[in-house]
Design a protein around this motif. Sequence first.
Motif, PDB file in Angstrom:
ATOM      1  N   VAL A  16       0.842  -1.202   0.000  1.00 12.62           N
ATOM      2  CA  VAL A  16       0.000   0.000   0.000  1.00 12.62           C
ATOM      3  C   VAL A  16       0.873   1.247   0.000  1.00 12.62           C
ATOM      4  CG1 VAL A  16      -1.714   1.341   1.305  1.00 12.62           C
ATOM      5  CG2 VAL A  16      -1.955  -1.141   1.111  1.00 12.62           C
ATOM      6  N   THR A  17       0.537   2.165  -0.895  1.00 10.33           N
ATOM      7  CA  THR A  17       1.183   3.466  -0.932  1.00 10.33           C
ATOM      8  C   THR A  17       0.123   4.548  -0.767  1.00 10.33           C
ATOM      9  OG1 THR A  17       1.023   3.624  -3.341  1.00 10.33           O
ATOM     10  CG2 THR A  17       3.047   2.661  -2.429  1.00 10.33           C
ATOM     11  N   LYS A  18       0.598   5.742  -0.493  1.00 12.91           N
ATOM     12  CA  LYS A  18      -0.309   6.862  -0.232  1.00 12.91           C
ATOM     13  C   LYS A  18       0.203   8.076  -0.977  1.00 12.91           C
ATOM     14  CE  LYS A  18      -0.639   9.781   3.779  1.00 12.91           C
ATOM     15  NZ  LYS A  18      -0.587   9.857   5.232  1.00 12.91           N
ATOM     16  N   ASP A  19      -0.736   8.861  -1.525  1.00 13.25           N
ATOM     17  CA  ASP A  19      -0.362  10.139  -2.117  1.00 13.25           C
ATOM     18  C   ASP A  19      -1.494  11.135  -1.893  1.00 13.25           C
ATOM     19  OD1 ASP A  19      -2.331   9.717  -4.098  1.00 13.25           O
ATOM     20  OD2 ASP A  19      -0.893   9.380  -5.698  1.00 13.25           O
ATOM     21  N   PHE A  20      -1.268  12.352  -2.355  1.00 17.84           N
ATOM     22  CA  PHE A  20      -2.277  13.399  -2.229  1.00 17.84           C
ATOM     23  C   PHE A  20      -2.621  13.896  -3.624  1.00 17.84           C
ATOM     24  CE2 PHE A  20      -3.483  17.901  -1.693  1.00 17.84           C
ATOM     25  CZ  PHE A  20      -4.616  17.710  -0.918  1.00 17.84           C
ATOM     26  N   GLN A  21      -3.881  13.833  -3.968  1.00 18.52           N
ATOM     27  CA  GLN A  21      -4.382  14.323  -5.257  1.00 18.52           C
ATOM     28  C   GLN A  21      -4.913  15.734  -5.015  1.00 18.52           C
ATOM     29  OE1 GLN A  21      -4.242  13.229  -8.327  1.00 18.52           O
ATOM     30  NE2 GLN A  21      -5.513  14.819  -9.164  1.00 18.52           N
ATOM     31  N   ALA A  22      -4.097  16.738  -5.291  1.00 18.01           N
ATOM     32  CA  ALA A  22      -4.445  18.132  -4.975  1.00 18.01           C
ATOM     33  C   ALA A  22      -5.687  18.603  -5.729  1.00 18.01           C
ATOM     34  CB  ALA A  22      -3.263  19.043  -5.280  1.00 18.01           C
ATOM     35  N   ASP A  23      -5.842  18.193  -6.994  1.00 24.63           N
ATOM     36  CA  ASP A  23      -6.997  18.637  -7.773  1.00 24.63           C
ATOM     37  C   ASP A  23      -8.320  18.226  -7.128  1.00 24.63           C
ATOM     38  OD1 ASP A  23      -5.221  19.662  -9.589  1.00 24.63           O
ATOM     39  OD2 ASP A  23      -5.488  18.044 -11.054  1.00 24.63           O
ATOM     40  N   TRP A  24      -8.314  17.078  -6.460  1.00 21.80           N
ATOM     41  CA  TRP A  24      -9.536  16.564  -5.833  1.00 21.80           C
ATOM     42  C   TRP A  24      -9.572  16.844  -4.333  1.00 21.80           C
ATOM     43  CZ3 TRP A  24      -9.161  10.911  -8.002  1.00 21.80           C
ATOM     44  CH2 TRP A  24      -9.271  10.941  -9.390  1.00 21.80           C
ATOM     45  N   ASN A  25      -8.417  17.215  -3.765  1.00 27.51           N
ATOM     46  CA  ASN A  25      -8.268  17.385  -2.321  1.00 27.51           C
ATOM     47  C   ASN A  25      -8.530  16.061  -1.593  1.00 27.51           C
ATOM     48  OD1 ASN A  25      -7.413  19.102  -0.262  1.00 27.51           O
ATOM     49  ND2 ASN A  25      -9.504  19.641   0.316  1.00 27.51           N
ATOM     50  N   TRP A  26      -7.913  15.015  -2.140  1.00 25.51           N
ATOM     51  CA  TRP A  26      -8.070  13.654  -1.604  1.00 25.51           C
ATOM     52  C   TRP A  26      -6.721  13.069  -1.234  1.00 25.51           C
ATOM     53  CZ3 TRP A  26     -11.734  10.215  -5.031  1.00 25.51           C
ATOM     54  CH2 TRP A  26     -13.024  10.761  -5.022  1.00 25.51           C
ATOM     55  N   ILE A  27      -6.686  12.330  -0.137  1.00 24.37           N
ATOM     56  CA  ILE A  27      -5.566  11.469   0.209  1.00 24.37           C
ATOM     57  C   ILE A  27      -5.930  10.095  -0.354  1.00 24.37           C
ATOM     58  CG2 ILE A  27      -4.247  10.428   2.084  1.00 24.37           C
ATOM     59  CD1 ILE A  27      -5.231  12.884   3.792  1.00 24.37           C
ATOM     60  N   ARG A  28      -5.058   9.562  -1.205  1.00 24.89           N
ATOM     61  CA  ARG A  28      -5.384   8.301  -1.883  1.00 24.89           C
ATOM     62  C   ARG A  28      -4.462   7.182  -1.402  1.00 24.89           C
ATOM     63  NH1 ARG A  28      -5.056   9.743  -8.124  1.00 24.89           N
ATOM     64  NH2 ARG A  28      -2.925  10.086  -7.442  1.00 24.89           N
ATOM     65  N   LYS A  30      -3.247   3.316  -2.503  1.00 21.87           N
ATOM     66  CA  LYS A  30      -3.202   2.520  -3.723  1.00 21.87           C
ATOM     67  C   LYS A  30      -2.354   1.267  -3.526  1.00 21.87           C
ATOM     68  CE  LYS A  30      -1.773   6.284  -6.146  1.00 21.87           C
ATOM     69  NZ  LYS A  30      -1.291   6.948  -7.359  1.00 21.87           N
ATOM     70  N   VAL A  31      -2.638   0.289  -4.372  1.00 22.34           N
ATOM     71  CA  VAL A  31      -1.796  -0.885  -4.543  1.00 22.34           C
ATOM     72  C   VAL A  31      -1.541  -0.985  -6.040  1.00 22.34           C
ATOM     73  CG1 VAL A  31      -1.661  -3.397  -4.395  1.00 22.34           C
ATOM     74  CG2 VAL A  31      -2.671  -2.115  -2.508  1.00 22.34           C
ATOM     75  N   ASP A  32      -0.272  -1.113  -6.407  1.00 23.25           N
ATOM     76  CA  ASP A  32       0.095  -1.166  -7.830  1.00 23.25           C
ATOM     77  C   ASP A  32      -0.513  -0.009  -8.616  1.00 23.25           C
ATOM     78  OD1 ASP A  32       1.627  -3.452  -7.438  1.00 23.25           O
ATOM     79  OD2 ASP A  32      -0.072  -4.788  -7.845  1.00 23.25           O
ATOM     80  N   ASP A  33      -0.489   1.164  -8.026  1.00 26.51           N
ATOM     81  CA  ASP A  33      -0.995   2.394  -8.630  1.00 26.51           C
ATOM     82  C   ASP A  33      -2.503   2.388  -8.893  1.00 26.51           C
ATOM     83  OD1 ASP A  33      -0.066   4.996  -9.156  1.00 26.51           O
ATOM     84  OD2 ASP A  33      -0.235   4.648 -11.316  1.00 26.51           O
ATOM     85  N   LYS A  34      -3.248   1.480  -8.252  1.00 17.31           N
ATOM     86  CA  LYS A  34      -4.715   1.461  -8.362  1.00 17.31           C
ATOM     87  C   LYS A  34      -5.304   1.865  -7.019  1.00 17.31           C
ATOM     88  CE  LYS A  34      -4.986  -2.025 -11.915  1.00 17.31           C
ATOM     89  NZ  LYS A  34      -5.666  -3.221 -12.372  1.00 17.31           N
ATOM     90  N   MET A  35      -6.093   2.924  -7.038  1.00 16.72           N
ATOM     91  CA  MET A  35      -6.699   3.428  -5.813  1.00 16.72           C
ATOM     92  C   MET A  35      -7.772   2.464  -5.319  1.00 16.72           C
ATOM     93  SD  MET A  35      -8.531   7.098  -5.085  1.00 16.72           S
ATOM     94  CE  MET A  35     -10.035   6.746  -5.990  1.00 16.72           C
ATOM     95  N   PHE A  36      -7.771   2.218  -4.004  1.00 18.59           N
ATOM     96  CA  PHE A  36      -8.815   1.414  -3.391  1.00 18.59           C
ATOM     97  C   PHE A  36      -9.496   2.129  -2.229  1.00 18.59           C
ATOM     98  CE2 PHE A  36      -4.994   0.362  -1.118  1.00 18.59           C
ATOM     99  CZ  PHE A  36      -5.397   0.197   0.200  1.00 18.59           C
ATOM    100  N   VAL A  37      -8.864   3.176  -1.699  1.00 18.05           N
ATOM    101  CA  VAL A  37      -9.447   3.997  -0.631  1.00 18.05           C
ATOM    102  C   VAL A  37      -9.000   5.433  -0.847  1.00 18.05           C
ATOM    103  CG1 VAL A  37      -9.458   4.511   1.858  1.00 18.05           C
ATOM    104  CG2 VAL A  37      -9.507   2.146   1.101  1.00 18.05           C
ATOM    105  N   ALA A  38      -9.901   6.371  -0.553  1.00 21.68           N
ATOM    106  CA  ALA A  38      -9.561   7.796  -0.564  1.00 21.68           C
ATOM    107  C   ALA A  38     -10.182   8.459   0.658  1.00 21.68           C
ATOM    108  CB  ALA A  38     -10.077   8.462  -1.829  1.00 21.68           C
ATOM    109  N   ILE A  39      -9.421   9.346   1.268  1.00 14.70           N
ATOM    110  CA  ILE A  39      -9.952  10.209   2.317  1.00 14.70           C
ATOM    111  C   ILE A  39     -10.254  11.526   1.610  1.00 14.70           C
ATOM    112  CG2 ILE A  39      -9.572  11.331   4.541  1.00 14.70           C
ATOM    113  CD1 ILE A  39      -9.488   8.258   4.720  1.00 14.70           C
ATOM    114  N   CYS A  40     -11.525  11.842   1.496  1.00 17.98           N
ATOM    115  CA  CYS A  40     -11.980  13.043   0.792  1.00 17.98           C
ATOM    116  C   CYS A  40     -12.057  14.190   1.793  1.00 17.98           C
ATOM    117  CB  CYS A  40     -13.342  12.784   0.161  1.00 17.98           C
ATOM    118  SG  CYS A  40     -13.398  11.257  -0.812  1.00 17.98           S
TER     119      CYS A  40
END
Length: 105
Positions: A16-28, A30-40
């Motif tokens: 599991v990795t984590k990043d921040f999608q600024a355009d959406w204001n979401w903490i994402r 992911k596994v293998d670059d596929k999102m499975f959870v987001a904190i909106c």
Amino acid sequence: MKYDWIDDFLLSKKGVTKDFQADWNWIRYKVDDKMFVAICLNSDNNPKYITLKLNPIDGEFFRNNYEDIIPGYYMNKLHWNSIKADGNVPDNIVKELLDKSTTKF
């Protein structure tokens, strides 16, 4: 957010990795670059929803049994579900849903 343990819980899972999608204001998460959870996050950068991917049957079941679980916020309503970050879903149910979401990989 009521569920302040989520970050540690998810990051302890293999791959599991984590990043921040600024355009959406979401903490994402992911596994293998596929999102499975987001904190909106809301406009004040506070968690509003925990959005996660579930089997459609599981999603429907949990939405029918917990008023603080709704169809996915800004996501496909069949596969994604959102938990209100300050809602009343018990921690053990949230953990179960997060586990179900990560087993897709």
